[in-house]
Scaffold this motif. Structure first.
Motif, PDB file in Angstrom:
ATOM      1  N   VAL A 313       0.865  -1.197   0.000  1.00 21.72           N
ATOM      2  CA  VAL A 313       0.000   0.000   0.000  1.00 21.72           C
ATOM      3  C   VAL A 313       0.892   1.235   0.000  1.00 21.72           C
ATOM      4  CG1 VAL A 313      -1.878   1.196   1.185  1.00 21.72           C
ATOM      5  CG2 VAL A 313      -1.660  -1.292   1.399  1.00 21.72           C
ATOM      6  N   LEU A 314       1.892   1.201   0.864  1.00 21.28           N
ATOM      7  CA  LEU A 314       2.828   2.330   0.978  1.00 21.28           C
ATOM      8  C   LEU A 314       3.590   2.541  -0.341  1.00 21.28           C
ATOM      9  CD1 LEU A 314       5.228   2.799   3.982  1.00 21.28           C
ATOM     10  CD2 LEU A 314       6.106   2.869   1.687  1.00 21.28           C
ATOM     11  N   VAL A 315       4.108   1.459  -0.913  1.00 23.03           N
ATOM     12  CA  VAL A 315       4.926   1.616  -2.127  1.00 23.03           C
ATOM     13  C   VAL A 315       4.052   1.977  -3.338  1.00 23.03           C
ATOM     14  CG1 VAL A 315       6.718   0.607  -3.595  1.00 23.03           C
ATOM     15  CG2 VAL A 315       6.705   0.079  -1.161  1.00 23.03           C
ATOM     16  N   ARG A 316       2.789   1.553  -3.311  1.00 23.73           N
ATOM     17  CA  ARG A 316       1.874   1.980  -4.393  1.00 23.73           C
ATOM     18  C   ARG A 316       1.724   3.502  -4.372  1.00 23.73           C
ATOM     19  NH1 ARG A 316      -1.564  -2.700  -3.893  1.00 23.73           N
ATOM     20  NH2 ARG A 316      -2.797  -1.605  -2.340  1.00 23.73           N
ATOM     21  N   ARG A 317       1.687   4.057  -3.169  1.00 21.84           N
ATOM     22  CA  ARG A 317       1.606   5.515  -3.039  1.00 21.84           C
ATOM     23  C   ARG A 317       2.889   6.140  -3.600  1.00 21.84           C
ATOM     24  NH1 ARG A 317      -2.793   8.502  -1.773  1.00 21.84           N
ATOM     25  NH2 ARG A 317      -2.271  10.364  -0.630  1.00 21.84           N
ATOM     26  N   ALA A 318       4.011   5.528  -3.233  1.00 22.96           N
ATOM     27  CA  ALA A 318       5.302   6.035  -3.727  1.00 22.96           C
ATOM     28  C   ALA A 318       5.348   5.969  -5.248  1.00 22.96           C
ATOM     29  CB  ALA A 318       6.449   5.225  -3.120  1.00 22.96           C
ATOM     30  N   ALA A 319       4.759   4.915  -5.807  1.00 26.11           N
ATOM     31  CA  ALA A 319       4.776   4.756  -7.276  1.00 26.11           C
ATOM     32  C   ALA A 319       4.061   5.920  -7.944  1.00 26.11           C
ATOM     33  CB  ALA A 319       4.128   3.433  -7.669  1.00 26.11           C
ATOM     34  N   ILE A 320       2.944   6.367  -7.337  1.00 31.22           N
ATOM     35  CA  ILE A 320       2.209   7.453  -8.010  1.00 31.22           C
ATOM     36  C   ILE A 320       2.836   8.817  -7.731  1.00 31.22           C
ATOM     37  CG2 ILE A 320       0.038   6.227  -8.417  1.00 31.22           C
ATOM     38  CD1 ILE A 320      -1.172   7.596  -5.989  1.00 31.22           C
ATOM     39  N   VAL A 321       3.258   9.064  -6.502  1.00 29.46           N
ATOM     40  CA  VAL A 321       3.754  10.430  -6.242  1.00 29.46           C
ATOM     41  C   VAL A 321       5.139  10.667  -6.867  1.00 29.46           C
ATOM     42  CG1 VAL A 321       2.340  10.876  -4.203  1.00 29.46           C
ATOM     43  CG2 VAL A 321       4.634   9.940  -3.893  1.00 29.46           C
ATOM     44  N   ASN A 322       5.847   9.597  -7.165  1.00 30.74           N
ATOM     45  CA  ASN A 322       7.133   9.753  -7.856  1.00 30.74           C
ATOM     46  C   ASN A 322       7.025   9.548  -9.362  1.00 30.74           C
ATOM     47  OD1 ASN A 322       9.296  10.018  -5.702  1.00 30.74           O
ATOM     48  ND2 ASN A 322       8.255   8.170  -4.984  1.00 30.74           N
ATOM     49  N   GLY A 323       5.941   8.945  -9.805  1.00 29.81           N
ATOM     50  CA  GLY A 323       5.843   8.567 -11.219  1.00 29.81           C
ATOM     51  C   GLY A 323       6.884   7.505 -11.552  1.00 29.81           C
ATOM     52  N   LEU A 324       6.975   6.478 -10.714  1.00 30.92           N
ATOM     53  CA  LEU A 324       8.029   5.468 -10.906  1.00 30.92           C
ATOM     54  C   LEU A 324       7.896   4.770 -12.253  1.00 30.92           C
ATOM     55  CD1 LEU A 324       8.241   3.621  -7.439  1.00 30.92           C
ATOM     56  CD2 LEU A 324       9.522   5.636  -8.230  1.00 30.92           C
ATOM     57  N   THR A 325       9.012   4.648 -12.940  1.00 31.66           N
ATOM     58  CA  THR A 325       9.023   3.868 -14.180  1.00 31.66           C
ATOM     59  C   THR A 325       9.591   2.473 -13.920  1.00 31.66           C
ATOM     60  OG1 THR A 325      11.206   4.701 -14.781  1.00 31.66           O
ATOM     61  CG2 THR A 325       9.302   5.925 -15.637  1.00 31.66           C
ATOM     62  N   HIS A 326      10.419   2.359 -12.879  1.00 33.96           N
ATOM     63  CA  HIS A 326      11.057   1.075 -12.561  1.00 33.96           C
ATOM     64  C   HIS A 326      11.232   0.933 -11.058  1.00 33.96           C
ATOM     65  CE1 HIS A 326      12.294   1.818 -16.714  1.00 33.96           C
ATOM     66  NE2 HIS A 326      12.313   0.504 -16.836  1.00 33.96           N
ATOM     67  N   LEU A 327      11.343  -0.326 -10.641  1.00 33.14           N
ATOM     68  CA  LEU A 327      11.685  -0.602  -9.246  1.00 33.14           C
ATOM     69  C   LEU A 327      13.101  -1.164  -9.193  1.00 33.14           C
ATOM     70  CD1 LEU A 327       8.501  -2.651  -8.293  1.00 33.14           C
ATOM     71  CD2 LEU A 327       9.062  -0.363  -7.388  1.00 33.14           C
ATOM     72  N   ALA A 328      13.821  -0.811  -8.146  1.00 31.30           N
ATOM     73  CA  ALA A 328      15.082  -1.499  -7.834  1.00 31.30           C
ATOM     74  C   ALA A 328      14.845  -2.148  -6.478  1.00 31.30           C
ATOM     75  CB  ALA A 328      16.235  -0.506  -7.765  1.00 31.30           C
ATOM     76  N   ILE A 329      14.820  -3.475  -6.458  1.00 33.28           N
ATOM     77  CA  ILE A 329      14.513  -4.180  -5.206  1.00 33.28           C
ATOM     78  C   ILE A 329      15.812  -4.626  -4.555  1.00 33.28           C
ATOM     79  CG2 ILE A 329      13.268  -6.123  -4.161  1.00 33.28           C
ATOM     80  CD1 ILE A 329      11.078  -5.555  -6.058  1.00 33.28           C
ATOM     81  N   THR A 330      16.032  -4.167  -3.337  1.00 34.81           N
ATOM     82  CA  THR A 330      17.321  -4.425  -2.669  1.00 34.81           C
ATOM     83  C   THR A 330      17.139  -5.408  -1.507  1.00 34.81           C
ATOM     84  OG1 THR A 330      17.010  -2.572  -1.169  1.00 34.81           O
ATOM     85  CG2 THR A 330      18.165  -2.092  -3.231  1.00 34.81           C
ATOM     86  N   LYS A 331      18.282  -5.905  -1.065  1.00 35.41           N
ATOM     87  CA  LYS A 331      18.339  -6.791   0.113  1.00 35.41           C
ATOM     88  C   LYS A 331      17.447  -8.024  -0.036  1.00 35.41           C
ATOM     89  CE  LYS A 331      20.344  -4.111   3.664  1.00 35.41           C
ATOM     90  NZ  LYS A 331      20.351  -3.763   5.067  1.00 35.41           N
TER      91      LYS A 331
END
Ligand code: IMP
Length: 426
Positions: A313-331
């Motif tokens: 839910v949190l990262v979905r919000r981040a996706a819209i407010v940043n306009g994410l084109t890609h994810l970098a998944i760490t750790k």
């Protein structure tokens, strides 16, 4: 390579520096655009480990240009300390590190006020890093800040500092009962610091835009994370700057049309330092296990990070407010030993389903995270460098995250070193 912004899409500490370091290979310029020495950006190259607070992580690549943009609040002593440290490891920074003349300076009274305010707040303290970040941004917006360029204008600096120290001493003494600071000591110290910084100080707005014109490839390096953003985060438990991708433009003086790609860095789970609500926090043994395996201790303050499951839910919000084109998944490797892994797909609030991350913490404090359980892969992944070689269950976990977030995965990090990275289509 497109011009990229790299931002944290959780509560900071997502491993942005490793991603920036990895991508710098393909870039010419790396630009920090907000935050200050509250950030702790860790890069491991070979046997060497660096924790940067102000210098862009791209400095580890010889020949690449690095900029501390106008959106940063700069602690000159901290920066000079970092410069010395980088130099002592044999890295040449001359002619490749530039500081914006219009960046704000963090002064001793900012740090004193940050700490006094936190102490006075008692239980409602934010849990800041104590680096003077909030008071420095306050002065910027209040039009009473001192900028890097001012440190170089000796004729007017004394008067500027005297006026500001007098004003801040009033608050320090009358509001918090603290000890007043000496304007002449601060003037002497900051004049000397300014002289040492002078070779790096320039009009970085002109510099960066001329690089854009020449077709150079740029990376804008964010600090902290989206839910620490002063507008979009868990206010008031946030930092004092905009941490979202749009801040890259304001904090470095380029127009939005310069940016082609926005990479949101997320851990395969969630962490938070400092106070404030954290719906997927695990307070029991699994939380401790995540902290132990993931070495979850603050790079700036050494504080224990709070740990929890991935919160879509949190990262979905981040996706819209940043306009994410890609994810970098760490750790990703931190999850190697778990039998089962939980992912929060949505919240429940007052018995109703909630898909959007709420703006008000009074709501966030009372949401129930609703989890989906995925089977763990129970196999080491640290040496894997190709998607095809990942265990099928690890692939399933990553695919599910991308599906829940509706953002494709561009990079997967399986350890702190550069080579411990899977580079997908990006
Ligand atoms: P400040 O930025 O020092 O004012 O702290 C405000 C909040 O942001 C606190 O909860 C800090 O723990 C958090 N914070 C600031 N910088 C970082 C960071 O680089 N990583 C994670 N949390 C941070």
């Amino acid at each position: 390579m497109p011009n990229r912004v790299v931002v944290g899409a959780q509560w900071g500490d997502e491993g942005k520096a490793k991603i920036v370091d990895f991508l710098t290979e393909e870039a010419d310029w790396v630009i920090r655009f907000q935050g200050g020495a509250n950030a702790g950006h860790t890069v491991e190259v070979g046997d060497q480990k660096f924790i940067f607070h102000l210098i862009p992580a791209g400095i580890m690549h010889p020949g690449k240009q690095c900029v501390i943009g106008n959106g940063v609040v700069l602690d000159p002593a901290q920066l000079l300390h970092e410069i010395e440290e980088v130099r002592s490891k044999g890295i040449n920074i001359d002619g490749r590190l530039w500081i914006a003349d219009n960046a704000q300076v963090v002064l001793p009274y900012h740090k004193v006020l940050d700490q006094l305010k936190e102490k006075a707040a008692g239980k409602s303290a934010i849990g800041t890093t104590g680096r003077g970040i909030g008071p420095a941004y306050y002065d910027k917006v209040n039009r009473s800040g001192i900028r890097v360029g001012d440190l170089l204008e000796e004729a007017s600096l004394k008067e500027k500092i005297s006026r500001q120290v007098a004003a801040h001493n009033e608050v320090i003494q009358k509001m918090y009962g603290g000890e007043p600071l000496s304007a002449s000591d601060i003037y002497d110290e900051y004049l000397a610091l300014g002289r040492r910084l002078a070779p790096y100080v320039t009009d970085t707005v002109a510099l960066v835009n001329s690089a854009v014109k020449q077709g150079k490839r740029l990376i804008f390096e964010g600090a902290q994370g989206t839910v620490l953003d002063v507008d979009h985060g868990t206010y008031p438990f946030v930092t004092s700057s905009n941490t979202v991708a749009a801040a890259a433009c304001v904090g470095s003086g380029v127009g939005p049309t310069v940016i082609n790609q926005v990479i949101g860095v997320v851990k395969a789970y969630t962490t938070r330092v400092g106070n404030g609500p954290f719906p997927t926090e695990i307070t029991g043994d699994i939380g401790k296990e995540l902290r132990r395996i993931g070495h979850e201790y603050g790079a700036t303050t050494g504080r224990e990070r709070r740990c929890g499951w991935f919160d879509a839910v949190l990262v979905r919000r981040a996706a819209i407010v940043n306009g994410l084109t890609h994810l970098a998944i760490t750790k990703m490797d931190v999850m190697d030993d778990f039998d089962a892994i939980q992912v929060c797909t949505h919240y429940e609030f007052k018995s109703k389903r909630m898909d959007q991350f709420p703006s008000q913490i009074s709501t966030l404090e009372h949401v129930q995270p609703i989890y989906e359980t995925l089977q763990g892969w129970k196999a080491p992944t640290v040496e894997i460098t190709r998607w095809e070689d990942l265990p099928k269950l690890a692939q399933a976990y990553l695919n599910r995250l991308a599906e829940l977030l509706e953002v494709p995965i561009g990079l997967i990090s399986l350890g702190p070193k550069r080579h411990q990275t899977i580079h997908l289509d990006m």
